[in-house]
Design an enzyme around this catalytic site. Structure first.
Site, mmCIF file in Angstrom:
data_model
loop_
_atom_site.group_PDB
_atom_site.id
_atom_site.type_symbol
_atom_site.label_atom_id
_atom_site.label_comp_id
_atom_site.label_asym_id
_atom_site.label_seq_id
_atom_site.Cartn_x
_atom_site.Cartn_y
_atom_site.Cartn_z
ATOM 1 N N LYS A 1 24.589 11.664 24.613
ATOM 2 C CA LYS A 1 24.937 12.993 24.091
ATOM 3 C C LYS A 1 24.975 14.013 25.235
ATOM 4 C CE LYS A 1 23.186 11.677 19.595
ATOM 5 N NZ LYS A 1 22.120 11.647 18.595
ATOM 6 N N GLN B 1 16.453 14.101 17.252
ATOM 7 C CA GLN B 1 16.812 12.688 17.284
ATOM 8 C C GLN B 1 15.905 11.884 16.355
ATOM 9 O OE1 GLN B 1 19.469 11.423 18.805
ATOM 10 N NE2 GLN B 1 19.018 9.309 18.278
ATOM 11 N N ASP C 1 24.108 18.020 13.251
ATOM 12 C CA ASP C 1 23.966 16.635 12.809
ATOM 13 C C ASP C 1 24.400 16.475 11.349
ATOM 14 O OD1 ASP C 1 23.194 14.317 14.009
ATOM 15 O OD2 ASP C 1 21.067 14.499 13.540
HETATM 16 N N1 GUN Z 1 19.476 8.259 15.314
HETATM 17 C C1 GUN Z 1 20.450 7.345 15.117
HETATM 18 N N2 GUN Z 1 21.590 7.964 14.699
HETATM 19 C C2 GUN Z 1 21.309 9.277 14.627
HETATM 20 C C3 GUN Z 1 22.087 10.422 14.257
HETATM 21 O O1 GUN Z 1 23.265 10.350 13.902
HETATM 22 N N3 GUN Z 1 21.433 11.616 14.315
HETATM 23 C C4 GUN Z 1 20.127 11.715 14.696
HETATM 24 N N4 GUN Z 1 19.580 12.924 14.710
HETATM 25 N N5 GUN Z 1 19.393 10.684 15.031
HETATM 26 C C5 GUN Z 1 19.977 9.463 15.004
#
Ligand code: GUN
Length: 288
Positions: A50, A94, A117
């Protein structure tokens, strides 16, 4: 039969080139803050991708690293302070969070217009109703990939395996939306006789997180396989000692499936691209 490989890269690059142009014209660049709690290696690696994507297109990104034993209250306070002091365009926490932290509680602390998200109840409601809001990244990434490769859900039997809050449930809503019009069956880990459903499917989407369990003899020849699984398996031939694979046994499907998304290099790339798109949209439309 030749199996078409539905690579995520060209789809992600198209999205990046569109949003990079928008960002280049902005005086104040979009800002994203990512909270990473603990040191789960997979989460670290996702967050790194990211950060790299944000750098590539001119989004200002900051990762806040917090220890595994951070309390729920402290995390809540850290998010509130971040909103108050830095007022970024996007905030992401996350997942997975340590056991002692309730994810629902944490997500609700993020103002919905900054929840890039798309997991805040208001944004999940918007996705379900097809109204304005941030749609969660993996489901909207899958729809972008399907659109790019001309996968039409109308009149096809689609079997979705998985019912998580991040993928299965929101994706089911996007597939059922007017205009997409999938005829949808949702299966999950407690479904009995999974094969009786997958064998009738024209399109199978798996978001279970079980390495290589989906085999070619479970689906018709020509079936489209969209693999959302990201699984780590031990591998002595790899320097890291592990290898990433999907839910579908990729090699088994070559020559049998009509098309398939690879893992890595498929849906995962779109998750990150949609996060960047949501962050740019937040800066464009939701700034005070
Ligand atoms: N962990 C795995 N996929 C995701 C996601 O799309 N968003 C977040 N915040 N954590 C994750």
């Amino acid at each position: 039969m030749e199996t078409r490989i539905l690579e995520g890269r060209p789809v992600a690059d198209k999205i990046y080139s569109e949003i990079a142009k928008t960002v280049a014209q902005m005086d104040k660049k979009p800002e994203l803050v990512v909270f990473l709690i603990g040191d789960d290696p997979a989460s670290r690696s996702y967050v790194k991708s990211k950060t790299r994507a944000a750098e590539k297109i001119g989004i200002k990104e900051k990762t806040v690293f917090l220890p595994e034993n951070t309390s729920e209250n402290d995390l809540e306070r850290a998010i509130r302070d971040c909103v108050e002091e830095e007022n970024p365009d996007g905030i992401l926490v996350q997942f997975p969070l340590p056991q002692h932290i309730n994810p629902e509680k944490i997500i609700s602390v993020i103002p919905p217009e900054k929840d890039v998200d798309g997991l805040h109840p208001q944004n999940l409601g918007a996705l379900m109703r097809g109204t304005t809001g941030h749609y969660c990244c993996t489901p909207s990434g899958i729809m972008a990939l399907a659109d790019y490769y001309g996968i039409d859900f109308r009149g096809k039997n689609t079997v979705l395996i998985g019912r998580s809050l991040i993928v299965g449930k929101p994706l089911a809503n996007l597939l059922l939306a007017k205009g997409t019009d999938a005829t949808l069956t949702v299966c999950h880990s407690l479904t009995k006789g999974l094969e009786q459903y997958t064998k009738k499917a024209d399109i199978v989407i798996s978001a279970v997180g079980k390495a290589n369990y989906l085999k070619k003899d479970m689906v018709k020849e020509g079936c489209v396989i969209i693999d959302v699984g990201v699984n780590r398996i031990e591998s002595s031939s790899s320097k890291s000692g592990y290898q990433i694979c999907g839910d579908a046994d990729y090699k088994d499907f070559l020559g049998h499936a009509g098309s398939i998304t690879p893992v890595p290099g498929g849906v995962g790339l779109l998750t990150v691209a949609m996060l960047m798109k949501n962050t740019v949209n937040s800066a464009l439309y939701f700034r005070e």
